[in-house]
Structure formats: C-alpha cells, structure tokens
Design an enzyme around this catalytic site. Structure first.
Site: not given
Ligand code: CMP
Length: 139
Positions: A10, A113, A116, A127
């Site tokens: 990311k 984070n 993904h 995906e």
């Molecule tokens: P990802 O696995 O990419 O799929 C959905 C994403 O939403 C997740 O990782 C997080 O990065 C994001 N996400 C989940 N919860 C929150 C939150 N409370 N605030 C912001 N982003 C979020």
C-alpha cells in the site's frame, strides 16, 4: 494445496521505500511472486476494488489513501498461500499484529496498514482477475 493469492503493498509502504523489505517477508515464508506491477490506482479502480466496503464509514478515507501514492500489486503462489500470506501480514490493526509480521514491523495505523491480502479463495480469484490477465501470471 498450492494456491494463489492477491497482495497489495500500500501507499504508506511504497512511500517509505519498504517494498523490498515486505517482499522479503513473503519470500522468506515460501511464497513465490508470480506476477508484480507498480501502479498508481485511479479513483474508479480503488472504488471498484473496495466496492464491498462502500457503505462503511471509512470508505472515502480508504479510497483517498489507496490513490495517494503508487502501490505494488502482486500474485503470490505457494502451499496454502492465502492463509500463509495472512500470517505474514499480521492483524489488520497493527496494535494487534504478532511479532515479525509486516503490520507489526511497518504499519502506521488500521488504515495505513502497509499491505492488503485476499481473505478466501473466491476473493483471491476475483482480485487477481481485477488487476492481471492470465498471460501476466508466470509461475
Ligand atoms: P484491507 O485488507 O486492504 O481491506 C479493507 C481495508 O479497510 C483494510 O485493509 C484497512 O486498511 C481498511 N480499514 C479497516 N478498518 C478501518 C478503519 N476503521 N479505518 C480506516 N480504514 C480501515
């Protein structure tokens, strides 16, 4: 069984020059990179890719983040690749991620984070197809 899963490195990670360190964790766990490209996602792509989350309160923030910098989209292959990749990534919230995981070592927050990864075989297939043609998958 040998599986394929879909991964995104990311914007928070590409921006901090962590691409190689993250790929090393995948490879050290026995996952092979069978496709890889660096892209700058369009807003339309990010909205469609994360369509399942469109009613969540964080959707706008998630899309804006994912288009803020380039990402690296990849297909990882290996024994139980989907579960193995989730282990390497660690918990979505870095505060809950185990030692040595990508998110423990690198993630900044639940949103920023670093990675993904697909959560199931059906989503992995969808995906992968979203970003790659069959000809781009080189096992
Ligand atoms: P990802 O696995 O990419 O799929 C959905 C994403 O939403 C997740 O990782 C997080 O990065 C994001 N996400 C989940 N919860 C929150 C939150 N409370 N605030 C912001 N982003 C979020």
């Amino acid at each position: 069984a040998i599986e394929r899963t879909f991964s995104i490195i990311k914007p928070d990670a590409t921006k901090r020059n962590l691409t190689g360190k993250i790929i090393a964790k995948f490879e050290d766990a026995g996952l092979r990179i069978v496709a890889s490209k660096r892209i700058h996602m369009s807003k339309e792509q990010a909205e469609a890719f994360y369509g399942v989350h469109k009613d969540r309160p964080f959707f706008g923030e998630l899309v804006d983040f994912m288009i803020s910098e380039p990402v690296v989209v990849q297909v990882l292959e290996g024994e139980d690749a989907i579960a193995k990749n989730r282990e390497v990534m660690g918990a979505t919230n870095p505060a809950e991620a185990a030692e040595g995981t990508v998110r423990k070592d690198f993630a900044l927050s639940i949103g920023e984070n670093s990675v993904h990864g697909s959560d199931a075989p059906e989503t992995a297939a969808e995906e992968i197809k979203f970003f790659f043609s069959d000809a781009e998958l080189v096992g």
